[in-house]
Scaffold this motif. Structure first.
Motif, PDB file in Angstrom:
ATOM      1  N   PHE A 299       0.834  -1.235   0.097  1.00 51.19           N
ATOM      2  CA  PHE A 299       0.089   0.205  -0.171  1.00 51.19           C
ATOM      3  C   PHE A 299       0.764   1.450  -0.058  1.00 51.19           C
TER       4      PHE A 299
ATOM      5  N   ILE B   2       1.339   4.317  -3.124  1.00 47.84           N
ATOM      6  CA  ILE B   2       0.769   5.447  -2.890  1.00 47.84           C
ATOM      7  C   ILE B   2       2.015   6.729  -2.999  1.00 47.84           C
TER       8      ILE B   2
ATOM      9  N   ASP C  58      -3.106   5.546  -6.853  1.00 48.23           N
ATOM     10  CA  ASP C  58      -4.339   5.762  -6.091  1.00 48.23           C
ATOM     11  C   ASP C  58      -5.410   4.923  -6.369  1.00 48.23           C
TER      12      ASP C  58
ATOM     13  N   ALA D  37      -4.178   1.571  -4.738  1.00 49.28           N
ATOM     14  CA  ALA D  37      -4.074   1.653  -3.501  1.00 49.28           C
ATOM     15  C   ALA D  37      -5.542   1.522  -2.692  1.00 49.28           C
ATOM     16  N   VAL D  38      -6.364   2.460  -3.137  1.00 46.18           N
ATOM     17  CA  VAL D  38      -7.699   2.573  -2.643  1.00 46.18           C
ATOM     18  C   VAL D  38      -8.329   1.173  -2.514  1.00 46.18           C
TER      19      VAL D  38
ATOM     20  N   LEU E 191      -6.856  -0.909   0.081  1.00 40.59           N
ATOM     21  CA  LEU E 191      -7.434  -0.446   1.351  1.00 40.59           C
ATOM     22  C   LEU E 191      -8.850  -0.964   1.629  1.00 40.59           C
TER      23      LEU E 191
ATOM     24  N   TYR F  53      -2.222  -0.102   9.006  1.00 44.02           N
ATOM     25  CA  TYR F  53      -2.839   0.678   7.734  1.00 44.02           C
ATOM     26  C   TYR F  53      -3.145   2.237   8.251  1.00 44.02           C
TER      27      TYR F  53
ATOM     28  N   THR G 183      -1.367   4.873   5.882  1.00 46.54           N
ATOM     29  CA  THR G 183      -2.288   5.981   5.373  1.00 46.54           C
ATOM     30  C   THR G 183      -2.026   7.297   5.527  1.00 46.54           C
TER      31      THR G 183
ATOM     32  N   LEU H 225      -1.139  10.088   3.142  1.00 49.45           N
ATOM     33  CA  LEU H 225      -1.934  11.272   3.081  1.00 49.45           C
ATOM     34  C   LEU H 225      -1.020  12.991   3.430  1.00 49.45           C
TER      35      LEU H 225
ATOM     36  N   PHE I  50     -10.347   7.531   4.557  1.00 49.92           N
ATOM     37  CA  PHE I  50      -9.052   7.491   4.041  1.00 49.92           C
ATOM     38  C   PHE I  50      -8.991   7.187   2.522  1.00 49.92           C
ATOM     39  N   PRO I  51      -9.911   6.155   1.928  1.00 54.06           N
ATOM     40  CA  PRO I  51      -9.871   6.050   0.581  1.00 54.06           C
ATOM     41  C   PRO I  51     -10.609   7.295  -0.214  1.00 54.06           C
TER      42      PRO I  51
ATOM     43  N   PHE J 258      -8.281   9.985  -0.642  1.00 49.57           N
ATOM     44  CA  PHE J 258      -7.392   9.897  -1.567  1.00 49.57           C
ATOM     45  C   PHE J 258      -8.034  10.212  -2.774  1.00 49.57           C
TER      46      PHE J 258
END
Length: 189
Positions: free
Chosen positions: A26, A30, A36, A39-40, A43, A78, A82, A86, A140-141, A144
């Motif tokens: 992950f 990112i 992304d 990554a999303v 996640l 995580y 994350t 971010l 978080f997702p 993003f």
């Protein structure tokens, strides 16, 4: 004598372990190629497997000491990964990450007391803590996705910030309740 609580090789533990292995992937997604979307997706899979491993552990009577250790560890890693992504991508301010991480740092101070009282490293996870983690895992997702141009960015930003605000508040509330619980145990002991 080995009890069912001492089991290592269970489906829920395997799911938690796979979730742990996903953390560096992950971070790479990112921070390296800035993929992304992948990554999303990772996640989201991690969030689903977090729910699934707990559900299976209870349904199949496969709860274990190891599971109670690695499941929340995977959640925390995580969250940290994350937050790092971010912040490093300038999607959220550093102080928000510090606020979330500060709660976990505060709880580290309870570990010596818990160990001295014979509770190990942590008490069972409270429902409020699970709700806080779920809010953050939704936030978080969305944050993003909100950082990209597109028709979805504004709505993702609104919901992402709503979830992160609620999640951070619940995260701290759960932390305070946890400290209160540790203090009550210390008084009884």
């Amino acid at each position: 004598m080995t009890t069912s609580e001492d089991r290592i090789f269970t489906i829920p533990n395997l799911l938690s372990f796979l979730r742990l292995l996903g953390v560096p992937v992950f971070l790479w997604l990112i921070l390296g190629p800035k993929a992304d979307g992948w990554a999303v997706a990772l996640l989201m899979v991690a969030g689903f497997s977090d729910w699934l491993d707990g559900k299976l552990a209870r349904a199949w009577n496969q709860t274990s000491k190891l599971g109670r250790l690695i499941d929340p560890a995977a959640d925390r890693l995580y969250i940290l990964a994350t937050l790092a992504g971010l912040v490093l991508r300038d999607i959220i301010p550093w102080w928000l990450a510090a606020l979330v991480i500060g709660r976990d740092v505060l709880l580290l101070f309870t570990v010596p007391f818990l160990r001295r009282m014979g509770y190990g490293y942590a008490l069972p996870v409270h429902f409020l803590g699970k709700a806080a983690t779920a809010n953050l895992m939704y936030a978080f997702p969305l944050l993003f996705l909100a950082s990209h141009p597109g028709w979805y960015a504004e709505i993702c930003a609104i919901f992402g910030w709503a979830f992160v605000i609620w999640g951070t508040g619940l995260y701290w509330w759960a932390g305070v309740l946890y400290v209160v619980q540790v203090r009550q145990l210390a008084r009884v002991s």
